[in-house]
Design a protein around this motif. Structure first.
Motif, PDB file in Angstrom:
ATOM      1  N   VAL A  98       0.842  -1.198   0.000  1.00 23.62           N
ATOM      2  CA  VAL A  98       0.000   0.000   0.000  1.00 23.62           C
ATOM      3  C   VAL A  98       0.879   1.252   0.000  1.00 23.62           C
ATOM      4  O   VAL A  98       0.520   2.280  -0.577  1.00 23.62           O
ATOM      5  CB  VAL A  98      -0.946  -0.001   1.218  1.00 23.62           C
ATOM      6  CG1 VAL A  98      -1.706   1.322   1.320  1.00 23.62           C
ATOM      7  CG2 VAL A  98      -1.926  -1.165   1.135  1.00 23.62           C
ATOM      8  N   PHE A  99       2.059   1.149   0.624  1.00 22.49           N
ATOM      9  CA  PHE A  99       3.008   2.263   0.676  1.00 22.49           C
ATOM     10  C   PHE A  99       4.282   1.876  -0.088  1.00 22.49           C
ATOM     11  O   PHE A  99       5.306   1.560   0.522  1.00 22.49           O
ATOM     12  CB  PHE A  99       3.362   2.616   2.126  1.00 22.49           C
ATOM     13  CG  PHE A  99       2.217   3.118   2.941  1.00 22.49           C
ATOM     14  CD1 PHE A  99       1.809   4.442   2.852  1.00 22.49           C
ATOM     15  CD2 PHE A  99       1.534   2.271   3.805  1.00 22.49           C
ATOM     16  CE1 PHE A  99       0.748   4.919   3.601  1.00 22.49           C
ATOM     17  CE2 PHE A  99       0.473   2.735   4.566  1.00 22.49           C
ATOM     18  CZ  PHE A  99       0.075   4.059   4.459  1.00 22.49           C
ATOM     19  N   PRO A 100       4.236   1.885  -1.418  1.00 19.83           N
ATOM     20  CA  PRO A 100       5.430   1.492  -2.186  1.00 19.83           C
ATOM     21  C   PRO A 100       6.496   2.579  -2.158  1.00 19.83           C
ATOM     22  O   PRO A 100       6.192   3.770  -1.988  1.00 19.83           O
ATOM     23  CB  PRO A 100       4.875   1.313  -3.606  1.00 19.83           C
ATOM     24  CG  PRO A 100       3.712   2.256  -3.664  1.00 19.83           C
ATOM     25  CD  PRO A 100       3.107   2.244  -2.288  1.00 19.83           C
ATOM     26  N   ALA A 101       7.738   2.169  -2.307  1.00 18.17           N
ATOM     27  CA  ALA A 101       8.838   3.123  -2.385  1.00 18.17           C
ATOM     28  C   ALA A 101       8.721   3.937  -3.667  1.00 18.17           C
ATOM     29  O   ALA A 101       8.089   3.507  -4.642  1.00 18.17           O
ATOM     30  CB  ALA A 101      10.172   2.387  -2.338  1.00 18.17           C
ATOM     31  N   ARG A 102       9.351   5.087  -3.684  1.00 15.83           N
ATOM     32  CA  ARG A 102       9.275   5.963  -4.854  1.00 15.83           C
ATOM     33  C   ARG A 102      10.043   5.403  -6.043  1.00 15.83           C
ATOM     34  O   ARG A 102       9.731   5.699  -7.192  1.00 15.83           O
ATOM     35  CB  ARG A 102       9.801   7.358  -4.502  1.00 15.83           C
ATOM     36  CG  ARG A 102       8.940   8.091  -3.488  1.00 15.83           C
ATOM     37  CD  ARG A 102       9.365   9.538  -3.336  1.00 15.83           C
ATOM     38  NE  ARG A 102       8.551  10.232  -2.343  1.00 15.83           N
ATOM     39  CZ  ARG A 102       7.364  10.745  -2.576  1.00 15.83           C
ATOM     40  NH1 ARG A 102       6.828  10.646  -3.779  1.00 15.83           N
ATOM     41  NH2 ARG A 102       6.685  11.371  -1.614  1.00 15.83           N
ATOM     42  N   ARG A 103      11.057   4.611  -5.755  1.00 15.45           N
ATOM     43  CA  ARG A 103      11.854   4.055  -6.852  1.00 15.45           C
ATOM     44  C   ARG A 103      12.210   2.602  -6.562  1.00 15.45           C
ATOM     45  O   ARG A 103      12.163   2.154  -5.416  1.00 15.45           O
ATOM     46  CB  ARG A 103      13.137   4.875  -7.066  1.00 15.45           C
ATOM     47  CG  ARG A 103      14.003   5.004  -5.828  1.00 15.45           C
ATOM     48  CD  ARG A 103      15.247   5.824  -6.103  1.00 15.45           C
ATOM     49  NE  ARG A 103      14.908   7.178  -6.509  1.00 15.45           N
ATOM     50  CZ  ARG A 103      14.712   8.177  -5.653  1.00 15.45           C
ATOM     51  NH1 ARG A 103      14.815   7.959  -4.350  1.00 15.45           N
ATOM     52  NH2 ARG A 103      14.403   9.376  -6.077  1.00 15.45           N
ATOM     53  N   ARG A 104      12.545   1.879  -7.601  1.00 14.83           N
ATOM     54  CA  ARG A 104      12.952   0.487  -7.444  1.00 14.83           C
ATOM     55  C   ARG A 104      14.361   0.421  -6.844  1.00 14.83           C
ATOM     56  O   ARG A 104      15.147   1.352  -6.979  1.00 14.83           O
ATOM     57  CB  ARG A 104      12.916  -0.234  -8.789  1.00 14.83           C
ATOM     58  CG  ARG A 104      11.518  -0.339  -9.400  1.00 14.83           C
ATOM     59  CD  ARG A 104      11.546  -1.141 -10.689  1.00 14.83           C
ATOM     60  NE  ARG A 104      12.289  -0.440 -11.745  1.00 14.83           N
ATOM     61  CZ  ARG A 104      11.741   0.378 -12.630  1.00 14.83           C
ATOM     62  NH1 ARG A 104      10.443   0.626 -12.585  1.00 14.83           N
ATOM     63  NH2 ARG A 104      12.479   0.957 -13.557  1.00 14.83           N
ATOM     64  N   SER A 105      14.662  -0.708  -6.214  1.00 11.70           N
ATOM     65  CA  SER A 105      15.979  -0.898  -5.620  1.00 11.70           C
ATOM     66  C   SER A 105      16.391  -2.355  -5.748  1.00 11.70           C
ATOM     67  O   SER A 105      15.554  -3.229  -6.023  1.00 11.70           O
ATOM     68  CB  SER A 105      15.975  -0.471  -4.146  1.00 11.70           C
ATOM     69  OG  SER A 105      15.030  -1.228  -3.410  1.00 11.70           O
TER      70      SER A 105
END
Length: 316
Positions: free
Chosen positions: A217-224
């Motif tokens: 529901v709260f995804p990070a702004r960028r992939r890692s």
């Protein structure tokens, strides 16, 4: 040897945070003993190391217990050596402290100084009693709008529980899920879109990682890049982002209490107790194993058998 420690921890599905903490303590133990191999040491060296932490390092009781758990894991699970209970270890004292609790007005003032996803996360912690990492790890499929509840998966102690979904957060949560779905669609177009799953689930349901319901529901702004297997994924929002936002909001709101994200959880429990809910209900909502842990909030309220009215208040 440290690689073997990491491997054993991962086989047993310990969290990455626990893995780093255990490896750190084992490294400190080895360095403190002149880089001797742990097989050359045993109960005596472990006892001295833990005693120094308490006496010279003045660490908290929880910190010393974590170091002990790391060393016991090293000897039992990696080296196959059973250490007897070390009665001579000087134990760090665990002070009995009451939790910091905000009033309803203070909670409102802090939340008023926040916006966006960090506001939603903070409101969710206060409205449900979730820990910050539990809130960050909520998956889309675990939010049940029809039943007005959220399923907390693998909370502290690996236990699941259900918490109420505050009605005021229904629309904001729906918007957050729509935002997460948009990011997921972009990830799929870019050849990514698989979220992290526990090892057993990843093997049993190989296609689940790309399903919408499993996304955060709260995804990070960028992939890692995942430090464990090297896969590039979109993880959940870093809890430090929410912690900093709550701290900054507290300062702007003029609240002098040292409130943190966990304070919102304490406030949730205390305000439920004020509203007349019983301890057993609050215990289940918080996920406490023992009701004795929940009873601390009765002392915050100054209720129960020892709750008294000051005689000064009766003086005309």
């Amino acid at each position: 040897m440290l690689d073997e420690v990491r491997a054993r921890l991962r086989v047993r599905h310990y969290s990455l945070r626990t893995e780093r903490a255990y490896v750190g303590w084992i490294r400190r133990f080895i360095l403190a003993n002149g880089k001797r191999h742990p097989r050359e040491m045993g109960e005596a060296e472990v006892a001295v190391f833990l005693t120094r932490l308490a006496v010279e390092g003045r660490v908290a009781a929880g910190t010393q217990n974590q170091a002990l758990a790391a060393l016991l894991f090293l000897y039992r699970e990696v080296l196959g050596v059973e250490l007897p209970w070390m009665a001579e270890v000087v134990r760090a004292k665990r002070p009995r402290r009451l939790p910091v609790v905000l009033t309803r007005d203070e909670v409102a003032r802090v939340l008023a100084m926040m916006d966006g996803r960090t506001w939603l996360a903070a409101a969710l912690m206060y409205g449900t009693g979730m820990r910050v990492m539990e809130a960050m790890r909520v998956r889309v499929k675990d939010v049940d709008f029809a039943a007005h509840e959220i399923l907390v998966r693998e909370g502290k102690g690996g236990k699941d529980r259900r918490v109420p979904l505050p009605g005021r957060l229904t629309v904001p949560l729906q918007d957050a899920i729509a935002h997460a779905a948009g990011l997921h669609a972009l990830d799929l177009e870019a050849g990514f879109g698989a979220v992290w799953l526990p090892a057993a689930l990843a093997r049993k349901y190989p296609g689940a990682a790309t399903e919408r319901g499993w996304q955060y529901v709260f995804p990070a702004r960028r992939r890692s890049r995942d430090p464990r297997d090297g896969a590039v994924r979109r993880h959940h929002l870093d809890e430090a982002v929410v912690q900093r936002a709550v701290r900054a909001a507290r300062v702007r709101a003029g609240v002098v209490k040292p409130a943190t994200c966990h304070t919102l959880r304490h406030s949730f429990a205390t305000h439920l107790l004020e509203a007349g809910y019983d301890l057993r209900t609050i215990q289940e909502l918080l996920g406490h194993q023992d009701v004795a842990t929940t009873q601390i909030y009765t002392h915050v309220l100054n209720r129960g058998g020892r709750g008294v009215v000051s005689p000064l208040d009766a003086v005309p």
